[in-house]
Design an enzyme around this catalytic site. Structure first.
Site, PDB file in Angstrom:
ATOM      1  N   CYS A  76      -5.387 -38.294 -25.952  1.00 52.93           N
ATOM      2  CA  CYS A  76      -4.099 -38.091 -26.598  1.00 52.93           C
ATOM      3  C   CYS A  76      -4.303 -37.372 -27.932  1.00 52.93           C
ATOM      4  CB  CYS A  76      -3.452 -39.454 -26.785  1.00 52.93           C
ATOM      5  SG  CYS A  76      -2.496 -39.644 -28.262  1.00 52.93           S
ATOM      6  N   GLU A  77      -3.567 -36.284 -28.112  1.00 49.75           N
ATOM      7  CA  GLU A  77      -3.811 -35.483 -29.324  1.00 49.75           C
ATOM      8  C   GLU A  77      -3.173 -36.099 -30.574  1.00 49.75           C
ATOM      9  OE1 GLU A  77      -2.326 -31.668 -28.152  1.00 49.75           O
ATOM     10  OE2 GLU A  77      -0.370 -32.006 -29.079  1.00 49.75           O
ATOM     11  N   HIS A  78      -2.361 -37.133 -30.402  1.00 53.40           N
ATOM     12  CA  HIS A  78      -1.758 -37.782 -31.573  1.00 53.40           C
ATOM     13  C   HIS A  78      -2.667 -38.853 -32.159  1.00 53.40           C
ATOM     14  CE1 HIS A  78       2.302 -36.568 -29.623  1.00 53.40           C
ATOM     15  NE2 HIS A  78       1.842 -35.622 -30.411  1.00 53.40           N
ATOM     16  N   HIS A  79      -3.493 -39.487 -31.324  1.00 47.43           N
ATOM     17  CA  HIS A  79      -4.326 -40.600 -31.803  1.00 47.43           C
ATOM     18  C   HIS A  79      -5.808 -40.422 -31.467  1.00 47.43           C
ATOM     19  CE1 HIS A  79      -0.219 -42.286 -31.137  1.00 47.43           C
ATOM     20  NE2 HIS A  79      -0.468 -42.873 -32.284  1.00 47.43           N
ATOM     21  N   GLN A 117       0.619 -35.743 -22.344  1.00 49.31           N
ATOM     22  CA  GLN A 117       0.752 -35.785 -20.886  1.00 49.31           C
ATOM     23  C   GLN A 117       1.774 -34.776 -20.353  1.00 49.31           C
ATOM     24  OE1 GLN A 117       1.248 -39.747 -19.246  1.00 49.31           O
ATOM     25  NE2 GLN A 117       2.171 -38.941 -17.390  1.00 49.31           N
ATOM     26  N   HIS A 145      -1.833 -45.033 -21.369  1.00 48.10           N
ATOM     27  CA  HIS A 145      -2.248 -44.483 -22.671  1.00 48.10           C
ATOM     28  C   HIS A 145      -2.818 -45.593 -23.537  1.00 48.10           C
ATOM     29  CE1 HIS A 145      -0.108 -40.476 -22.482  1.00 48.10           C
ATOM     30  NE2 HIS A 145       0.288 -41.079 -21.386  1.00 48.10           N
ATOM     31  N   CYS A 147      -3.291 -45.532 -26.605  1.00 52.68           N
ATOM     32  CA  CYS A 147      -2.541 -45.657 -27.863  1.00 52.68           C
ATOM     33  C   CYS A 147      -1.294 -46.517 -27.681  1.00 52.68           C
ATOM     34  CB  CYS A 147      -2.200 -44.289 -28.448  1.00 52.68           C
ATOM     35  SG  CYS A 147      -1.200 -43.249 -27.382  1.00 52.68           S
TER      36      CYS A 147
HETATM   37 ZN    ZN Z   1      -1.231 -41.344 -28.563  1.00 52.24          ZN
END
Ligand code: ZN
Length: 185
Positions: A76-79, A117, A145, A147
């Protein structure tokens, strides 16, 4: 190009920043280990789907081809935490098909990079449309996920489902119904 030295320095800094002693035996090789691991986890950064989808075979039939339950692992590119699950790909050929393992390789190209995703789902569909020129393509991704499960709302077992349709799958509702029917065990 993945810069191993830069990753090593960054991981050392991260460990120091959380208050760790980077010289203790358990951690001494960790920056190097993570740098080498990144080559694999983010190897898709240096690839395109053109290569796996380049070897095509002629066919007469235009019956739907479905490759289901392709396992994938992405980040995941956010976390920068993993998300993982299954990809299902269907397409209606227009004179040519690819080897089934090449669809799995295409998934790897887009999974092995920082991702979300929804974007991965549409990138896989777009790449197949662009390289193979089928009459249509439909991609569905079901993923868990980390996260969502190990931080924040902590909902283990919850799945995120995304779908992307192109070409005849957008216009012919019956094809989508057939896709979902074929996915049932
Ligand atoms: Zn994430």
């Amino acid at each position: 190009m993945i810069d191993q030295e830069k990753i090593k320095a960054a991981v050392t800094q991260l460990l120091e920043a959380i208050g760790e002693d980077t010289s203790r035996p358990g951690l001494v090789d960790t920056p190097d280990r993570i740098a080498r691991m990144c080559t694999e986890l983010f190897g898709g950064m240096e690839q395109t789907a053109a290569e796996p989808l380049s070897k095509r075979f002629p066919v007469d039939s235009s019956d739907m081809v479905l490759e289901k339950d392709i396992t994938f692992y992405s980040m995941c590119e956010h976390h920068l935490l993993p998300f993982y699950g299954k990809v299902h790909i269907a397409y209606v050929p227009d004179g040519q098909v690819v080897g089934l393992s090449k669809l799995a390789r295409t998934v790897e190209v887009f999974a092995r990079r920082p991702q979300i995703q929804e974007q991965m789902t549409s990138q896989i569909a777009a790449a197949i449309m662009e390289e193979l020129h089928p009459k249509g393509v439909m991609v569905m991704v079901e993923a868990e996920h980390m996260c969502m499960t190990m931080r924040g709302v902590k909902k283990p077992g919850s799945k995120t489902v995304t779908v992307s349709t192109l070409g005849c799958f957008e216009t012919e509702e019956g094809l989508q119904t057939r896709f979902f029917q074929m996915l049932r065990p």
